[in-house]
Each structure stands twice: as structure tokens, then as C-alpha cells.
Design an enzyme around this catalytic site. Structure first.
Site, PDB file in Angstrom:
ATOM      1  N   GLY A  10      38.417  31.354  41.219  1.00  0.00           N
ATOM      2  CA  GLY A  10      38.980  32.687  40.989  1.00  0.00           C
ATOM      3  C   GLY A  10      39.314  32.920  39.520  1.00  0.00           C
ATOM      4  N   SER A 124      54.804  34.280  41.911  1.00  0.00           N
ATOM      5  CA  SER A 124      54.653  35.562  41.234  1.00  0.00           C
ATOM      6  C   SER A 124      56.013  36.133  40.880  1.00  0.00           C
ATOM      7  CB  SER A 124      53.929  36.518  42.181  1.00  0.00           C
ATOM      8  OG  SER A 124      54.040  37.841  41.719  1.00  0.00           O
ATOM      9  N   TYR A 149      52.415  40.689  50.877  1.00  0.00           N
ATOM     10  CA  TYR A 149      51.920  39.751  49.861  1.00  0.00           C
ATOM     11  C   TYR A 149      53.094  39.072  49.162  1.00  0.00           C
ATOM     12  CZ  TYR A 149      50.483  38.075  45.276  1.00  0.00           C
ATOM     13  OH  TYR A 149      50.331  37.299  44.151  1.00  0.00           O
ATOM     14  N   LYS A 153      54.651  34.933  49.043  1.00  0.00           N
ATOM     15  CA  LYS A 153      55.012  34.112  47.876  1.00  0.00           C
ATOM     16  C   LYS A 153      56.450  33.594  48.020  1.00  0.00           C
ATOM     17  CE  LYS A 153      51.148  34.394  45.666  1.00  0.00           C
ATOM     18  NZ  LYS A 153      50.259  33.224  45.669  1.00  0.00           N
TER      19      LYS A 153
HETATM   20  P1  NAD Z   1      41.589  35.249  42.745  1.00  0.00           P
HETATM   21  O1  NAD Z   1      41.388  36.031  43.992  1.00  0.00           O
HETATM   22  O2  NAD Z   1      40.658  35.508  41.607  1.00  0.00           O
HETATM   23  O3  NAD Z   1      41.565  33.669  43.065  1.00  0.00           O
HETATM   24  C1  NAD Z   1      41.962  33.146  44.302  1.00  0.00           C
HETATM   25  C2  NAD Z   1      40.847  32.248  44.789  1.00  0.00           C
HETATM   26  O4  NAD Z   1      41.222  31.667  46.039  1.00  0.00           O
HETATM   27  C3  NAD Z   1      39.541  33.007  45.031  1.00  0.00           C
HETATM   28  O5  NAD Z   1      38.495  32.341  44.354  1.00  0.00           O
HETATM   29  C4  NAD Z   1      39.356  32.951  46.542  1.00  0.00           C
HETATM   30  O6  NAD Z   1      37.969  32.911  46.911  1.00  0.00           O
HETATM   31  C5  NAD Z   1      40.107  31.691  46.913  1.00  0.00           C
HETATM   32  N1  NAD Z   1      40.656  31.648  48.279  1.00  0.00           N
HETATM   33  C6  NAD Z   1      41.349  32.633  48.921  1.00  0.00           C
HETATM   34  N2  NAD Z   1      41.679  32.207  50.153  1.00  0.00           N
HETATM   35  C7  NAD Z   1      41.212  30.934  50.284  1.00  0.00           C
HETATM   36  C8  NAD Z   1      41.254  29.980  51.333  1.00  0.00           C
HETATM   37  N3  NAD Z   1      41.845  30.244  52.494  1.00  0.00           N
HETATM   38  N4  NAD Z   1      40.657  28.781  51.131  1.00  0.00           N
HETATM   39  C9  NAD Z   1      40.048  28.488  49.955  1.00  0.00           C
HETATM   40  N5  NAD Z   1      39.966  29.375  48.927  1.00  0.00           N
HETATM   41  C10 NAD Z   1      40.545  30.592  49.090  1.00  0.00           C
HETATM   42  O7  NAD Z   1      43.105  35.436  42.272  1.00  0.00           O
HETATM   43  P2  NAD Z   1      43.808  35.035  40.915  1.00  0.00           P
HETATM   44  O8  NAD Z   1      44.171  36.269  40.192  1.00  0.00           O
HETATM   45  O9  NAD Z   1      43.049  33.973  40.235  1.00  0.00           O
HETATM   46  O10 NAD Z   1      45.167  34.442  41.513  1.00  0.00           O
HETATM   47  C11 NAD Z   1      45.338  33.063  41.787  1.00  0.00           C
HETATM   48  C12 NAD Z   1      46.688  32.861  42.442  1.00  0.00           C
HETATM   49  O11 NAD Z   1      47.701  33.385  41.584  1.00  0.00           O
HETATM   50  C13 NAD Z   1      46.842  33.591  43.782  1.00  0.00           C
HETATM   51  O12 NAD Z   1      47.605  32.770  44.640  1.00  0.00           O
HETATM   52  C14 NAD Z   1      47.624  34.826  43.413  1.00  0.00           C
HETATM   53  O13 NAD Z   1      48.371  35.321  44.478  1.00  0.00           O
HETATM   54  C15 NAD Z   1      48.522  34.299  42.307  1.00  0.00           C
HETATM   55  N6  NAD Z   1      48.992  35.358  41.393  1.00  0.00           N
HETATM   56  C16 NAD Z   1      48.095  36.175  40.773  1.00  0.00           C
HETATM   57  C17 NAD Z   1      48.554  37.200  39.935  1.00  0.00           C
HETATM   58  C18 NAD Z   1      47.575  38.146  39.273  1.00  0.00           C
HETATM   59  O14 NAD Z   1      48.013  39.208  38.807  1.00  0.00           O
HETATM   60  N7  NAD Z   1      46.282  37.818  39.164  1.00  0.00           N
HETATM   61  C19 NAD Z   1      49.932  37.368  39.719  1.00  0.00           C
HETATM   62  C20 NAD Z   1      50.814  36.494  40.341  1.00  0.00           C
HETATM   63  C21 NAD Z   1      50.346  35.487  41.179  1.00  0.00           C
HETATM   64  N1  UFG Z   2      49.272  51.224  36.740  1.00  0.00           N
HETATM   65  C1  UFG Z   2      48.814  52.492  36.459  1.00  0.00           C
HETATM   66  N2  UFG Z   2      47.556  52.832  36.869  1.00  0.00           N
HETATM   67  C2  UFG Z   2      46.738  51.963  37.520  1.00  0.00           C
HETATM   68  C3  UFG Z   2      47.206  50.658  37.790  1.00  0.00           C
HETATM   69  C4  UFG Z   2      48.489  50.318  37.392  1.00  0.00           C
HETATM   70  O1  UFG Z   2      49.527  53.310  35.880  1.00  0.00           O
HETATM   71  O2  UFG Z   2      45.605  52.347  37.878  1.00  0.00           O
HETATM   72  C5  UFG Z   2      50.617  50.823  36.274  1.00  0.00           C
HETATM   73  C6  UFG Z   2      51.570  50.423  37.383  1.00  0.00           C
HETATM   74  O3  UFG Z   2      52.218  51.545  37.899  1.00  0.00           O
HETATM   75  C7  UFG Z   2      52.488  49.437  36.647  1.00  0.00           C
HETATM   76  C8  UFG Z   2      51.571  48.788  35.614  1.00  0.00           C
HETATM   77  O4  UFG Z   2      50.473  49.684  35.457  1.00  0.00           O
HETATM   78  O5  UFG Z   2      53.491  50.152  35.956  1.00  0.00           O
HETATM   79  C9  UFG Z   2      51.048  47.425  36.046  1.00  0.00           C
HETATM   80  O6  UFG Z   2      50.438  47.529  37.334  1.00  0.00           O
HETATM   81  P1  UFG Z   2      49.529  46.373  37.942  1.00  0.00           P
HETATM   82  O7  UFG Z   2      49.013  46.854  39.271  1.00  0.00           O
HETATM   83  O8  UFG Z   2      48.525  45.913  36.946  1.00  0.00           O
HETATM   84  O9  UFG Z   2      50.541  45.154  38.113  1.00  0.00           O
HETATM   85  P2  UFG Z   2      51.916  45.075  38.939  1.00  0.00           P
HETATM   86  O10 UFG Z   2      52.985  44.788  37.934  1.00  0.00           O
HETATM   87  O11 UFG Z   2      52.101  46.206  39.831  1.00  0.00           O
HETATM   88  O12 UFG Z   2      51.634  43.817  39.874  1.00  0.00           O
HETATM   89  C10 UFG Z   2      51.064  42.608  39.402  1.00  0.00           C
HETATM   90  C11 UFG Z   2      50.216  41.965  40.488  1.00  0.00           C
HETATM   91  C12 UFG Z   2      51.080  41.503  41.623  1.00  0.00           C
HETATM   92  C13 UFG Z   2      52.184  40.645  41.115  1.00  0.00           C
HETATM   93  C14 UFG Z   2      52.960  41.356  40.042  1.00  0.00           C
HETATM   94  C15 UFG Z   2      54.029  40.506  39.452  1.00  0.00           C
HETATM   95  O13 UFG Z   2      49.281  42.888  41.004  1.00  0.00           O
HETATM   96  O14 UFG Z   2      50.315  40.728  42.497  1.00  0.00           O
HETATM   97  O15 UFG Z   2      52.076  41.754  38.998  1.00  0.00           O
HETATM   98  O16 UFG Z   2      53.488  39.291  39.072  1.00  0.00           O
HETATM   99  F1  UFG Z   2      53.016  40.328  42.131  1.00  0.00           F
END
Ligand code: NAD
Ligand code: UFG
Length: 338
Positions: A10, A124, A149, A153
Site C-alpha cells: 500500500g 491514526s 473506521y 483504530k
Molecule cells: P493502503 O490501502 O494504501 O494500504 C493498506 C494495504 O493493506 C493495502 O495494500 C491493502 O491491499 C492491504 N490490506 C487490506 N486488508 C488486508 C488484509 N485483510 N490482508 C492483507 N492485506 C490487506 O493504505 P495506507 O494509506 O498505506 O495506510 C496504511 C495503514 O495506515 C492503514 O492501516 C491505515 O488505516 C493507516 N492510516 C492511514 C492514514 C492515511 O491517511 N493514509 C492515516 C492514518 C492511518
Molecule cells: N477536504 C476538502 N476537499 C476535499 C477533501 C478534503 O476541502 O475534497 C478538506 C477536509 O475537509 C479537511 C482537509 O481537507 O479539512 C483534510 O481532509 P482529508 O480527507 O485529506 O483528511 P482528514 O483529516 O479528514 O482524514 C485523514 C484520513 C483519516 C485519518 C485522519 C487523521 O483520511 O483516515 O486523516 O489521521 F483518520
């Protein structure tokens, strides 16, 4: 000795694989390709100049996990695998609880059975909920989350802390990420969301490349300097380096420890749009739209604990983040393709 990376294909996992390899760690990667493509891993191996074992496996498949632990000496697990779309989690809560919570329980059961009791978990900033003031600190109350979601976490954090209490041999490092954006500076790997992006930076990039007509800014009447939401954007490579430090820490300590991974600086939506335009010389047309349900005005970290105990500090600024996001998007207009 090797580190097992779940969800290693991912967005954050692929960048972390590269930084671990750079730091000289041996890695084993698993992913079920639910939200990733084999091409991502191919490019990681190309960038790192190294091959490593990969398993197409689901974290809910205990026998599949056992086979991986039996084939390799795994010292610690970095656990990224999970579903992460906030809106989808409201529609499909059972899938989220099954995959994220159920999958983590299965993973930990197999780890204990196979004698590996060190885990670094992708949590998160969402666990801080709606009620804490920024800068957010690790000892503030958690759990007031507004969607399934976020609850997965929170619940996983609590489960992993309980596991540590039950057995002093366990090490749990909970990493609370703020808002990861950016991409590897090569432009070869980056974020490749399915369908229309939910998050701000991939949306901005797809508007800039012409895949989407304009950005909707969700609300300009928040109690922030310009009225738009403020977040702590962090370069994904800094986040990846944070995992290298967290694994080092996990290999030397026992018990549960929580760390924020953020920069400590908040940028508004309008700040980020402007920074992206200025850094890349491209236009990002936008309109102001109503607030998005569940959003808070301001969310940024106090990252000092990670600096103190892990020796980690974000090194990239917002210009780097915007430039690297755009390099990835412009060199790969369709992401990793089909
Ligand atoms: P992502 O979706 O790119 O990566 C997650 C990976 O896990 C994917 O490759 C998916 O195929 C794999 N996966 C999902 N379910 C699975 C399963 N049951 N078995 C094996 N593989 C599985 O997401 P990311 O942005 O790289 O996020 C990684 C982690 O960080 C996630 O747990 C996500 O919740 C957490 N996180 C992400 C963000 C963000 O903004 N990207 C913020 C906070 C926390
Ligand atoms: N926003 C817009 N337009 C868009 C998308 C987002 O104005 O099309 C704004 C949102 O309202 C927010 C900011 O941009 O003010 C950031 O939004 P994101 O959706 O990029 O991120 P969030 O802070 O809402 O959430 C992200 C991840 C969650 C995680 C959280 C805290 O999506 O999974 O950060 O880590 F839980």
C-alpha cells in the site's frame, strides 16, 4: 532476523519497505492486494535494488500466516494492513470490524503462537476524536470517534494494550499518523486511490492533471485563520523513516508505547492549494462547498515525544510534499495503471 510488513504494497507500506531496506533490515512482505497492485512492489524492488520474499495472503488467514512465520525468522511485525475509507466504513461497518479488528486479532494470535511478540501498529490521529484541543498529545483521552473506521483504530489500540498487560513479553508501538501526503522523490511510487479520491492531496493532484474539473473545499466558516480546515500534513517518506525508528525501539523495549507522527504544524486547505500551485506552477480551480460531515476545524500534533524517545523528527516541508505529490501524479497520470 526479518521484519514482516503487513499491507506492504500500500501507500505507506511501500515507502516504508524502501526505508527499511535502506537501513539494512531484511523484510518479508504480505498483502492481499485488496487496495494495491503488484506493480507497486515491483517498483519498490527496483528502487531498493533488492529482492525480498512476498506473500499474497490475508491477515485473517491464520494458516497462511503460520506458513510465513514458519518459513522466516520474524523478529517484529509492522502492521499496515487494513481498510481505511472513512465514508465506506459507515456503509460497511462489519467489513471494517472484520478486516481491521478481526484481522489484527488473528495476526496477534499467530504471532504469539509462533513466538513473535513485537508489533508496530498503524493507528491514526482520528482516535483523538472531536474534543481535544491541538496540539494533540499522546496522553490525551481517546475514543470519541465518529465513524466505524476510527473506532476500529481505537479498539485495536485498546486490544494491543490489553495484550501487553496480559503478557510482559509483548512490545506494542502504536503510531498515530497525522495526514500523510507526498511520494518517493523518484516519482516511481506514490498514492494510487481507487475511484474518486476522498483525501485532499490526491484530489488536488487529480484536478491539476485534469482528471477532475475542480476541488470542492468543504467549508470556509471554521474557526481557523482563513475559515478552512487545518491539518498536520506529513511527508510519507518522513512517516516511513518513523517506522524504521519505531522498529528499532520495539526491538529494545517491552510494553506499550504511543507516538504521534506529525510535523507539529497545521496548514489550512487554502494554504495547501496555494503551496501546491506555487511549488508546481499549475492551477487548481476550486469552489467552496458545504462542510463535510464528521470533519473538525483543526487537528495537528505535538510530535515531541517521538523526537525524545525515537530520535525522529519530520525533515520535509510543505513545498517538498507538494512537489513530490505532483511528480508522482504527473509521471503516473493513471497511478500504477491496470
Ligand atoms: P493502503 O490501502 O494504501 O494500504 C493498506 C494495504 O493493506 C493495502 O495494500 C491493502 O491491499 C492491504 N490490506 C487490506 N486488508 C488486508 C488484509 N485483510 N490482508 C492483507 N492485506 C490487506 O493504505 P495506507 O494509506 O498505506 O495506510 C496504511 C495503514 O495506515 C492503514 O492501516 C491505515 O488505516 C493507516 N492510516 C492511514 C492514514 C492515511 O491517511 N493514509 C492515516 C492514518 C492511518
Ligand atoms: N477536504 C476538502 N476537499 C476535499 C477533501 C478534503 O476541502 O475534497 C478538506 C477536509 O475537509 C479537511 C482537509 O481537507 O479539512 C483534510 O481532509 P482529508 O480527507 O485529506 O483528511 P482528514 O483529516 O479528514 O482524514 C485523514 C484520513 C483519516 C485519518 C485522519 C487523521 O483520511 O483516515 O486523516 O489521521 F483518520
Amino acid at each position: 532476523m526479518a521484519i514482516l510488513i503487513t499491507g506492504g504494497c500500500g501507500y505507506i507500506g511501500s515507502h516504508t519497505c524502501i526505508e527499511l531496506l535502506k537501513a539494512g533490515q531484511d523484510i518479508v512482505v504480505l498483502d492481499n492486494y485488496y487496495n494495491a497492485k503488484p506493480e507497486a512492489l515491483r517498483r519498490v524492488q527496483e528502487l531498493a535494488g533488492k529482492e525480498f520474499p512476498f506473500y499474497e495472503c490475508d491477515i485473517r488467514d491464520a494458516d497462511g500466516l503460520r506458513r510465513i512465520f514458519a518459513a522466516h525468522k520474524i523478529d517484529a511485525v509492522i502492521h499496515f494492513a487494513g481498510l481505511k475509507a472513512v465514508g465506506e466504513s459507515v456503509q460497511k461497518p462489519l467489513e471494517y470490524y472484520d478486516n481491521n479488528v478481526g484481522g489484527t486479532v488473528t495476526l496477534c494470535q499467530v504471532m504469539a503462537e509462533m513466538g513473535c511478540k513485537r508489533i508496530v501498529f498503524s493507528s491514526s490521529a482520528t482516535v483523538y476524536g472531536m474534543n481535544n484541543p491541538s496540539p494533540l498529545q499522546e496522553d490525551m483521552p481517546t475514543g470519541a470517534v465518529t465513524n466505524p473506521y476510527g473506532r476500529t483504530k481505537y479498539v485495536i489500540e485498546e486490544i494491543l494494550k490489553d495484550v501487553c498487560v496480559s503478557d510482559p513479553d509483548w512490545t506494542v508501538v502504536l503510531l498515530r499518523y497525522f495526514n500523510p501526503i507526498g511520494a518517493h522523490e523518484s516519482g516511481r511510487i506514490g498514492e494510487d486511490p481507487n475511484g474518486i479520491p476522498n483525501n485532499l492531496m490526491p484530489y488536488i493532484s487529480q484536478v491539476a492533471i485534469g482528471r477532475l474539473p475542480r476541488l470542492s473545499i468543504f467549508g470556509d466558516d471554521y474557526d481557523t485563520p482563513d475559515g478552512t480546515g487545518v491539518r498536520d500534513y506529513i511527508h510519507v517518506v518522513d512517516l516511513a523513516v518513523g517506522h524504521v525508528k519505531a522498529v528499532d525501539f520495539a526491538l529494545k523495549h517491552t510494553g506499550a508505547e504511543v507516538f504521534n507522527l506529525g510535523t507539529g504544524t497545521g496548514y489550512s486547505v487554502l494554504d495547501l492549494v496555494k503551496a501546491f500551485q506555487d511549488a508546481n506552477g499549475v492551477e487548481v480551480p476550486y469552489t467552496i462547498a458545504p462542510r463535510r460531515a464528521g470533519d473538525i476545524a483543526t487537528c495537528y500534533s505535538d510530535p515531541s515525544k517521538a523526537e525524545r524517545l525515537l530520535g525522529w523528527k519530520a525533515a520535509h516541508d510543505v513545498v517538498d510534499m507538494c512537489r513530490d505529490s505532483w511528480r508522482w501524479q504527473s509521471q503516473n497520470p493513471q497511478g500504477y495503471g491496470d
